[in-house]
Enzyme design. Structure first.
Site, mmCIF file in Angstrom:
data_model
loop_
_atom_site.group_PDB
_atom_site.id
_atom_site.type_symbol
_atom_site.label_atom_id
_atom_site.label_comp_id
_atom_site.label_asym_id
_atom_site.label_seq_id
_atom_site.Cartn_x
_atom_site.Cartn_y
_atom_site.Cartn_z
ATOM 1 N N ASP A 73 -37.125 32.299 19.368
ATOM 2 C CA ASP A 73 -37.406 33.737 18.983
ATOM 3 C C ASP A 73 -38.166 33.971 17.664
ATOM 4 O O ASP A 73 -39.256 34.754 17.618
ATOM 5 C CB ASP A 73 -36.517 34.580 19.244
ATOM 6 N N HIS A 120 -31.147 36.690 23.409
ATOM 7 C CA HIS A 120 -32.099 35.879 23.699
ATOM 8 C C HIS A 120 -32.434 36.209 24.939
ATOM 9 O O HIS A 120 -32.970 35.197 25.806
ATOM 10 C CB HIS A 120 -31.572 34.479 23.546
#
Length: 423
Positions: free
Chosen positions: A253, A280
């Site tokens: 990310d 996530h």
């Protein structure tokens, strides 16, 4: 005197690097740091070095010497560790510096024959900090290990196939990386993966608890929001849970946020650092664009566009591959970066920061992704400053992600606890 030393170093580096191919997995090593966290303010030098690795098959890490008022986190990209030993040469009064990689750590990749596992194993094989690389999978791993063993880097590669060899693959391991599991396909959510991958993570973490309970454990298997709590519960049941050593690898990310912001704002990618917090998956991924380094302004439209793209970047890859796979290459790169950061911390580097999904008290949730400081014993500190002074958009997004993340955490805990009852 220091500037003269650096001048001689650069001369030697240029001569040594002339015929050497370049591999760069990371960026900055800062010389000197301040007392404030997480941004360190060195006394002036930032070492971004380009040096050839002595006796290391042509690999070199990127580098230059420059003056800056601030340095970006050394943890934002994995940097190859180096020690320079100056030796005066009476003949020409120059200094020569040799890079001495400390190949001392054993890493195991569980799921090494898969799409992420193969690329990840290659990148780990290139680290000068790794002495042994153990590759485990239920099948097809022997060929992967044979292939990698031909690479002229320090680590020795061994293969382990099937449940009967799982325990041996983990003996004496310092870092365990778990990318095992099924990938996402078009139309699949991370929750669709849960029933299969939850059982895989349960079994693998059980083996870790039995064979290398003190190792750093890196969970990649999705859905990470649930599989990390599963791992924690299994380790608790085994009596070996250390929250400082269990990590959900959310580095991808950050990698995506850095890339997309640099592209959008035409910035030099090596300088960009965007902290990403939450979880996530989907809306639980919250890039804190207001905390971007170097400081940059965004319109409301840009903030929304970038946030949504970062949150949905995995789906972007799944759809682009049209049924042929998910984000394997970028995930392998991000995981290798986190492995390298962990190895640097284990090796004594005191300035390693990464974002990771871990047990946390920064919010009311038991697990939360944020920037952490890594050390020899795992997490040395959670960094709360990223959650202070949020914009209205970020604060609302933070509150919106909490219920979804809470459900995912509880789903993982419930799964693991049922295993105990059934047993």
């Amino acid at each position: 005197m220091l500037l003269d030393l650096i001048h001689f170093l650069l001369i030697e580096i240029k001569m040594a690097a002339a015929s050497v191919a370049t591999f760069t997995i990371g960026t900055a090593v800062s010389l000197g740091k301040g007392s404030s966290l997480p941004q360190s303010k060195p006394s002036g030098l930032r070492f971004n070095s380009q040096y050839s690795l002595k006796n290391f098959g042509g690999l070199k890490a990127a580098s230059s010497v420059s003056y800056e008022s601030e340095s970006s986190f050394s943890g934002k990209e994995a940097a190859l560790r180096a020690s320079f030993a100056p030796r005066a040469q009476k003949a020409n009064q120059n200094f020569q510096y040799s890079l001495q990689p400390q190949a001392a750590f054993k890493v195991a990749v569980l799921g090494a024959a898969g799409g992420i596992g193969q690329s990840l194993a290659l990148l780990i094989k290139m680290s000068p900090l790794v002495s042994s690389l153990n590759l485990y999978d239920i099948e097809n791993v022997k060929g992967v290990a044979a292939d990698l063993s031909h690479c002229n880097t320090p680590s020795q590669v061994q293969d382990f196939t099937g449940a009967s060899e799982l325990g041996n693959s983990l003996k004496g391991v310092n870092v365990v990386v778990i990318p095992a599991g099924v990938p996402r396909k078009p139309g699949m959510t991370r929750d669709d993966l849960f029933n299969i991958n939850a059982g895989i993570v349960r079994d693998l973490v059980t083996a870790v608890a039995d064979n290398c309970p003190d190792a750093f454990i890196h969970i990649i298997s999705n859905p990470v929001n649930s599989t990390v709590p599963i791992a924690a519960e299994i380790l608790k049941q085994k009596g070996v849970y250390d929250p400082k050593k269990l990590f959900g690898v959310s580095t991808l990310d950050v990698v995506r946020a850095n890339t997309f912001v640099a592209q959008k704002k035409n910035l030099k990618l090596i300088d960009v650092d965007v902290p990403v917090v939450g979880g996530h998956a989907g809306i639980t991924i919250l890039p804190l664009l207001s905390k971007t380094k170097p400081s940059v302004s965004f319109t409301d439209g840009e903030i929304h566009e970038l946030t949504v793209r970062i949150q949905n970047a995995g789906t972007e890859v799944v759809e682009a591959k049209a049924g042929a796979g998910s984000a394997t290459l970028s995930m392998a790169y991000a995981a290798a970066r986190f492995v390298e950061s962990s190895l640097r911390a284990l090796d004594g580097d005191g300035d390693v920061y990464e974002c990771s999904y871990v047990q946390s008290d920064l919010t009311e949730l038991p697990f939360f992704a944020s920037r952490v400081k890594l050390g020899r014993n795992g997490i040395e500190a959670l960094i709360p400053s990223d959650l202070q002074g949020l914009t209205e958009y970020e604060q609302k997004s933070l509150e919106a992600l909490k219920p979804e993340l809470k459900v995912s955490i509880e789903k993982g805990v419930t799964f693991a606890q049922k295993q105990t009852v059934n047993a």
